[in-house]
Design an enzyme around this catalytic site. Structure first.
Site, PDB file in Angstrom:
ATOM      1  N   MET A  10      97.736 107.843 116.183  1.00 31.33           N
ATOM      2  CA  MET A  10      98.616 107.341 116.855  1.00 31.33           C
ATOM      3  C   MET A  10      99.916 106.883 115.935  1.00 31.33           C
ATOM      4  O   MET A  10     100.307 105.641 115.030  1.00 31.33           O
ATOM      5  CB  MET A  10      98.111 105.360 116.833  1.00 31.33           C
ATOM      6  N   GLN A  52      99.565 100.320 125.503  1.00 34.94           N
ATOM      7  CA  GLN A  52     100.767  99.198 124.920  1.00 34.94           C
ATOM      8  C   GLN A  52     102.261  98.728 125.569  1.00 34.94           C
ATOM      9  O   GLN A  52     102.193  97.435 125.261  1.00 34.94           O
ATOM     10  CB  GLN A  52     101.438  99.678 123.469  1.00 34.94           C
ATOM     11  N   THR A  83      96.615 102.774 111.663  1.00 31.74           N
ATOM     12  CA  THR A  83      97.761 102.757 112.575  1.00 31.74           C
ATOM     13  C   THR A  83      97.341 101.057 112.208  1.00 31.74           C
ATOM     14  O   THR A  83      96.849 100.535 112.289  1.00 31.74           O
ATOM     15  CB  THR A  83      97.848 102.830 114.536  1.00 31.74           C
ATOM     16  N   ASN A  84      99.389 100.751 112.370  1.00 29.39           N
ATOM     17  CA  ASN A  84      99.076  99.367 111.609  1.00 29.39           C
ATOM     18  C   ASN A  84      98.902  98.292 113.584  1.00 29.39           C
ATOM     19  O   ASN A  84      98.169  97.806 113.446  1.00 29.39           O
ATOM     20  CB  ASN A  84     100.823  98.863 111.497  1.00 29.39           C
ATOM     21  N   THR A  85     100.032  99.186 114.340  1.00 29.62           N
ATOM     22  CA  THR A  85      99.796  98.027 115.698  1.00 29.62           C
ATOM     23  C   THR A  85      98.033  97.899 115.944  1.00 29.62           C
ATOM     24  O   THR A  85      97.766  96.755 117.034  1.00 29.62           O
ATOM     25  CB  THR A  85     100.443  99.200 116.824  1.00 29.62           C
ATOM     26  N   CYS A 196     104.198 100.461 110.039  1.00 28.96           N
ATOM     27  CA  CYS A 196     103.874 100.818 110.567  1.00 28.96           C
ATOM     28  C   CYS A 196     103.048 102.806 109.324  1.00 28.96           C
ATOM     29  O   CYS A 196     104.032 102.847 109.152  1.00 28.96           O
ATOM     30  CB  CYS A 196     105.120 101.440 111.762  1.00 28.96           C
ATOM     31  N   THR A 197     102.456 102.989 109.867  1.00 29.91           N
ATOM     32  CA  THR A 197     102.475 104.156 109.235  1.00 29.91           C
ATOM     33  C   THR A 197     103.436 105.577 109.362  1.00 29.91           C
ATOM     34  O   THR A 197     103.342 106.103 108.666  1.00 29.91           O
ATOM     35  CB  THR A 197     100.798 104.629 109.671  1.00 29.91           C
ATOM     36  N   GLU A 198     104.228 105.099 110.215  1.00 22.20           N
ATOM     37  CA  GLU A 198     105.087 106.294 110.395  1.00 22.20           C
ATOM     38  C   GLU A 198     105.927 105.829 109.476  1.00 22.20           C
ATOM     39  O   GLU A 198     106.867 107.141 109.124  1.00 22.20           O
ATOM     40  CB  GLU A 198     105.836 106.561 111.663  1.00 22.20           C
TER      41      GLU A 198
END
Length: 231
Positions: A10, A52, A83-85, A196-198
């Protein structure tokens, strides 16, 4: 060394970073040929993103809960949601497993406190920036959270889903994020959460910001190693 259970995919772009950082940290701490004991359950992000977009957090929570249970059965001794979300649905995951779950916001708040910072700007998906599940977790540690303007939030979110999650890194997007960071600093932010991990894929460097940057993927991954090596 405890076995780390990773719920990834994710996106898989950031999950790759988790795997790299965790193994590099284990090597740095233990030396030699040491690498991490870890198990990765990588979900199909298309399914999660659809939930989501539709606001169906229950279904996505159950999917991740099942993933966590699979990790526990496979021998994981702790869980990381990469993932943060999706920490929004941590309650569903906690119901499924008896393992400790290292919350990404708690790890991040811990690092912010070490820096003696009381006000931070938050970048992330629109869900992370606009909803309370993440901001409140940071704020309970005595840290004020600022978010970008509505227009900036739209662009930040679009870059995450339409570029970074697809492995695309554009200079124009990097420049835009740097502009948003400067705006948050002008508004009083003493540090910036790359929530956000991206976002780390944009390779925004410390020298690109007047204030410290807190890359949540890096913080979370390193903290998991600390936890795995605790005696």
């Amino acid at each position: 060394m405890k076995t780390i259970g990773l719920i990834g995919g994710m996106s898989w772009e950031s999950s790759l970073e988790y795997y790299r950082i965790i193994n590099e940290e284990v090597k740095a701490k233990l030396g030699g040929l040491h690498s991490a004991k870890c198990i990765l359950y990588s979900v199909d992000f298309e399914e999660i993103e659809r939930c989501q977009a539709e606001g169906d957090w229950e279904s996505s929570g159950k999917l991740l809960g099942d993933a966590a249970l699979s990790l526990e059965k496979a021998g994981a001794e702790m869980i990381l949601i990469c993932t943060n979300t999706m920490h929004k649905v941590i309650g569903y995951i906690e119901e499924k497993v008896s393992l400790p779950i290292l919350h990404i916001a708690d790890s991040t708040a811990k690092q912010i406190q070490k820096s003696k910072i009381s006000t931070v700007g938050l970048l992330g998906t629109k869900y992370t920036m606009e909803q309370d599940f993440y901001k409140t977790r940071i704020e309970t540690n005595g840290i004020k959270v600022l978010i970008p303007s509505e227009e900036d939030r739209k662009v930040i979110n679009k870059v995450i889903y339409e570029e970074l999650c697809l492995g695309e890194v554009q200079q124009s997007s990097r420049d835009y994020y740097k502009k948003v960071i400067k705006g948050l600093v002008d508004d009083g932010a003493e540090g910036i959460i790359l929530g956000c991990t991206e976002i780390g894929l944009l390779e925004i460097k410390p020298e690109d910001s007047e204030v410290p940057l807190f890359d949540t993927a890096v913080i979370h991954a390193i903290e998991s190693v600390n936890m795995a090596l605790e005696k």
